[in-house]
Design a protein around this motif. Structure first.
Motif, short mmCIF file in Angstrom:
data_model
loop_
_atom_site.label_atom_id
_atom_site.label_comp_id
_atom_site.label_asym_id
_atom_site.label_seq_id
_atom_site.Cartn_x
_atom_site.Cartn_y
_atom_site.Cartn_z
N ARG A 86 0.87 -1.18 0.00
CA ARG A 86 0.00 0.00 0.00
C ARG A 86 0.92 1.24 0.00
O ARG A 86 1.98 1.23 0.65
CB ARG A 86 -0.90 0.01 1.25
CG ARG A 86 -1.84 1.20 1.23
CD ARG A 86 -2.70 1.31 2.48
NE ARG A 86 -3.45 2.56 2.45
CZ ARG A 86 -4.03 3.11 3.49
NH1 ARG A 86 -3.97 2.52 4.67
NH2 ARG A 86 -4.68 4.25 3.39
N HIS A 87 0.52 2.27 -0.74
CA HIS A 87 1.35 3.48 -0.81
C HIS A 87 1.64 4.05 0.58
O HIS A 87 0.92 3.79 1.55
CB HIS A 87 0.63 4.54 -1.66
CG HIS A 87 -0.67 4.97 -1.06
ND1 HIS A 87 -0.76 5.91 -0.07
CD2 HIS A 87 -1.94 4.56 -1.29
CE1 HIS A 87 -2.01 6.08 0.30
NE2 HIS A 87 -2.76 5.26 -0.43
N ASN A 93 -4.09 11.57 3.61
CA ASN A 93 -4.08 10.66 4.77
C ASN A 93 -3.75 11.49 6.01
O ASN A 93 -4.37 11.36 7.05
CB ASN A 93 -3.03 9.55 4.65
CG ASN A 93 -3.34 8.51 3.59
OD1 ASN A 93 -2.43 8.01 2.92
ND2 ASN A 93 -4.60 8.15 3.44
N LEU A 97 -8.56 13.06 5.30
CA LEU A 97 -9.62 13.31 4.32
C LEU A 97 -9.86 12.06 3.47
O LEU A 97 -8.91 11.33 3.15
CB LEU A 97 -9.22 14.45 3.37
CG LEU A 97 -8.86 15.80 3.99
CD1 LEU A 97 -8.57 16.83 2.91
CD2 LEU A 97 -9.98 16.31 4.90
N PHE A 98 -11.11 11.81 3.12
CA PHE A 98 -11.41 10.73 2.17
C PHE A 98 -10.76 11.09 0.84
O PHE A 98 -10.98 12.19 0.30
CB PHE A 98 -12.93 10.59 1.97
CG PHE A 98 -13.62 9.91 3.11
CD1 PHE A 98 -13.57 8.53 3.24
CD2 PHE A 98 -14.33 10.64 4.05
CE1 PHE A 98 -14.22 7.89 4.29
CE2 PHE A 98 -14.98 10.01 5.10
CZ PHE A 98 -14.93 8.63 5.22
N THR A 99 -9.99 10.18 0.30
CA THR A 99 -9.20 10.48 -0.89
C THR A 99 -9.73 9.77 -2.13
O THR A 99 -9.95 10.39 -3.16
CB THR A 99 -7.73 10.08 -0.67
OG1 THR A 99 -7.31 10.52 0.61
CG2 THR A 99 -6.83 10.67 -1.73
N GLY A 100 -9.90 8.45 -2.04
CA GLY A 100 -10.41 7.69 -3.19
C GLY A 100 -9.57 7.91 -4.43
O GLY A 100 -8.36 7.72 -4.41
N GLU A 190 -7.47 3.39 -6.08
CA GLU A 190 -8.25 3.30 -4.85
C GLU A 190 -9.73 3.23 -5.20
O GLU A 190 -10.15 3.71 -6.27
CB GLU A 190 -7.95 4.53 -3.97
CG GLU A 190 -8.68 4.57 -2.63
CD GLU A 190 -8.48 3.31 -1.78
OE1 GLU A 190 -8.93 2.23 -2.21
OE2 GLU A 190 -7.89 3.42 -0.70
N TYR A 193 -14.47 6.99 -3.86
CA TYR A 193 -15.22 7.26 -2.62
C TYR A 193 -16.44 8.15 -2.82
O TYR A 193 -17.07 8.58 -1.86
CB TYR A 193 -14.27 7.85 -1.56
CG TYR A 193 -14.00 6.91 -0.41
CD1 TYR A 193 -15.05 6.34 0.30
CD2 TYR A 193 -12.71 6.57 -0.02
CE1 TYR A 193 -14.82 5.47 1.35
CE2 TYR A 193 -12.46 5.70 1.03
CZ TYR A 193 -13.52 5.15 1.71
OH TYR A 193 -13.30 4.29 2.75
N LYS A 201 -12.75 12.64 7.58
CA LYS A 201 -13.34 11.37 8.05
C LYS A 201 -14.03 11.55 9.41
O LYS A 201 -15.11 11.00 9.63
CB LYS A 201 -12.27 10.28 8.09
CG LYS A 201 -11.84 9.86 6.69
CD LYS A 201 -10.76 8.80 6.65
CE LYS A 201 -10.41 8.52 5.18
NZ LYS A 201 -9.29 7.64 4.98
N ARG A 217 -16.98 2.57 4.84
CA ARG A 217 -15.54 2.36 4.68
C ARG A 217 -15.15 0.88 4.63
O ARG A 217 -14.17 0.52 4.01
CB ARG A 217 -14.76 3.02 5.82
CG ARG A 217 -14.81 4.53 5.79
CD ARG A 217 -14.04 5.14 6.94
NE ARG A 217 -12.61 4.96 6.83
CZ ARG A 217 -11.73 5.31 7.78
NH1 ARG A 217 -12.15 5.89 8.88
NH2 ARG A 217 -10.45 5.10 7.61
N ARG A 218 -15.86 0.04 5.35
CA ARG A 218 -15.36 -1.33 5.49
C ARG A 218 -16.29 -2.44 5.02
O ARG A 218 -15.86 -3.58 4.91
CB ARG A 218 -14.98 -1.59 6.96
CG ARG A 218 -13.73 -0.83 7.41
CD ARG A 218 -12.48 -1.31 6.68
NE ARG A 218 -11.34 -0.43 6.89
CZ ARG A 218 -10.99 0.55 6.06
NH1 ARG A 218 -11.65 0.78 4.94
NH2 ARG A 218 -9.94 1.31 6.32
N ASN A 262 -7.90 -0.09 -0.40
CA ASN A 262 -9.06 -0.90 -0.77
C ASN A 262 -8.86 -1.74 -2.03
O ASN A 262 -9.36 -2.87 -2.10
CB ASN A 262 -10.31 -0.03 -0.87
CG ASN A 262 -10.68 0.49 0.51
OD1 ASN A 262 -11.08 -0.27 1.39
ND2 ASN A 262 -10.49 1.79 0.73
O1 LIG Z 1 -9.12 6.83 0.05
C1 LIG Z 1 -8.87 7.03 1.23
O2 LIG Z 1 -9.39 7.92 1.91
C2 LIG Z 1 -7.87 6.13 1.92
O3 LIG Z 1 -6.82 5.92 1.06
C3 LIG Z 1 -8.44 4.83 2.31
O4 LIG Z 1 -9.52 5.11 3.05
P1 LIG Z 1 -10.20 4.08 4.07
O5 LIG Z 1 -9.27 3.91 5.23
O6 LIG Z 1 -11.47 4.75 4.42
O7 LIG Z 1 -10.41 2.80 3.32
#
Ligand SMILES: O=C(O)[C@H](O)COP(=O)(O)O
Length: 332
Positions: A86-87, A93, A97-100, A190, A193, A201, A217-218, A262
């Protein structure tokens, strides 16, 4: 989801020594599993969905010629290494913030994580690198590969147009041998989102409730508003893995994939045959590489280091040990 979350207990597993086998262990180093013994109704629903969709991690056994880089006898050895990373930490991060699919670079901490990741895999053969089309995964791949003892040069393969492909050709066979192709694929991006992209978040959890945000998220099959669920992300990421990456492993190529929380969760779900219930608890840290061996059509987990170097954390196979010896020989 509230009932599930409150009964979860974190299990952290220390990395094992080099002689240990990780073949049946789904918990290692950067992969955290949470007990899910007592499930809420929505989780049970997820389980049913998964049962009908479950994918086997075993493919038809194939003849696996070994890479000349592996330092092993092609007749005896039939295995290839698969590294997943994973990067490192991105600027979003860091800001929580939600990045997607927003294309955000690494922080200085993320740069360091990528460099440390590279040190952990510096003795493991890599013939081809796959990354997403997002800069944080590409930076991670490049920085990690620059730590490798073999000192090959990672080169991005440009196929976005005929001209881009033509203009980036290399005309020396010797130079090509000292290079590693880096293939970028949006399918490894990713999970998208949706309308959460760019939102904080914590603030989103305050607004919509912790349980709702945890579900977005999960969970396996519940998408965030106008975004992708993990299941939707898996449709493209796992399909790409099966169609493009498995054939490389079958042909004996050692592969590194630098991607995202993800997209990698969906690939690990496939490799480790996790159920849609189990994948809820799968968390990947930034910048910690995992190693699998592809052998006789099966994927075997060989460890994931938590320490600062690779020594003693991966369960080396014979041919990986030989490759490492070969690198030692090249140093002398
Ligand atoms: O896209 C994001 O915000 C993160 O890289 C991963 O987010 P997550 O922890 O909500 O899956």
């Amino acid at each position: 989801m509230a009932a599930c979350t409150s009964q979860h207990a974190l299990i952290s597993v220390k990395p094992r020594c080099a002689s240990a086998s990780f073949s049946s262990d789904r918990r290692a180093g950067n992969v955290r599993f949470v007990s899910t013994t007592s499930c809420c109704p929505s989780s049970r629903k997820l389980g049913l969905v998964c049962a009908s969709n479950s994918q086997s991690s075993v493919i038809e056994p194939a003849k696996l010629p070994s890479s000349p880089e592996s330092g092993s006898n092609p007749k005896k050895s039939s295995e290839a290494a698969l590294i997943l990373i994973r990067h490192g930490e991105s600027l979003w991060n860091e800001k929580n913030l939600f990045t997607g699919c927003v294309d955000v670079p690494l922080t200085p901490k993320g740069v360091n994580e990528a460099i440390e990741a590279g040190k952990r895999i510096c003795n493991i053969p890599v013939d081809v690198i796959y990354t997403s089309s997002l800069i944080r995964a590409q930076m991670t791949a490049m920085l990690a590969m620059m730590q490798h003892r073999r000192k090959k040069v990672p080169i991005i393969v440009h196929k976005e147009s005929e001209r881009a492909h033509q203009w980036s050709q290399v005309y020396s066979e010797e130079t090509k041998k000292q290079s590693i192709p880096v293939i970028t694929a949006w399918q490894l991006n990713e999970r998208m989102y949706g309308e959460l992209q760019g939102l904080n978040k914590q603030e989103t959890a305050d607004l919509f409730g912790k349980e709702q945000v945890h579900e977005w998220r999960r969970s396996y099959d519940i998408p965030p508003p106008n975004g992708e669920s993990l299941e939707m992300c898996a449709e493209r990421a796992v399909s790409y893995f099966k169609e493009q990456i498995i054939p490389q492993l079958v042909s004996g190529k050692h592969v590194m994939i630098a991607a995202h929380g993800n997209s990698l969760r969906s690939i690990i779900m496939h490799l480790d045959k996790l159920t849609s219930q189990e994948v809820i608890s799968l968390e990947l840290s930034t910048g910690i590489p995992m190693l699998y061996i592809f052998k006789e059509g099966k994927f075997i987990r060989r460890g994931s280091p938590a320490g600062p170097s690779e020594a003693g954390v991966y369960a080396y196979t014979k041919s990986l040990a030989k490759y490492r010896q070969k690198l030692d020989g090249m140093d002398q």
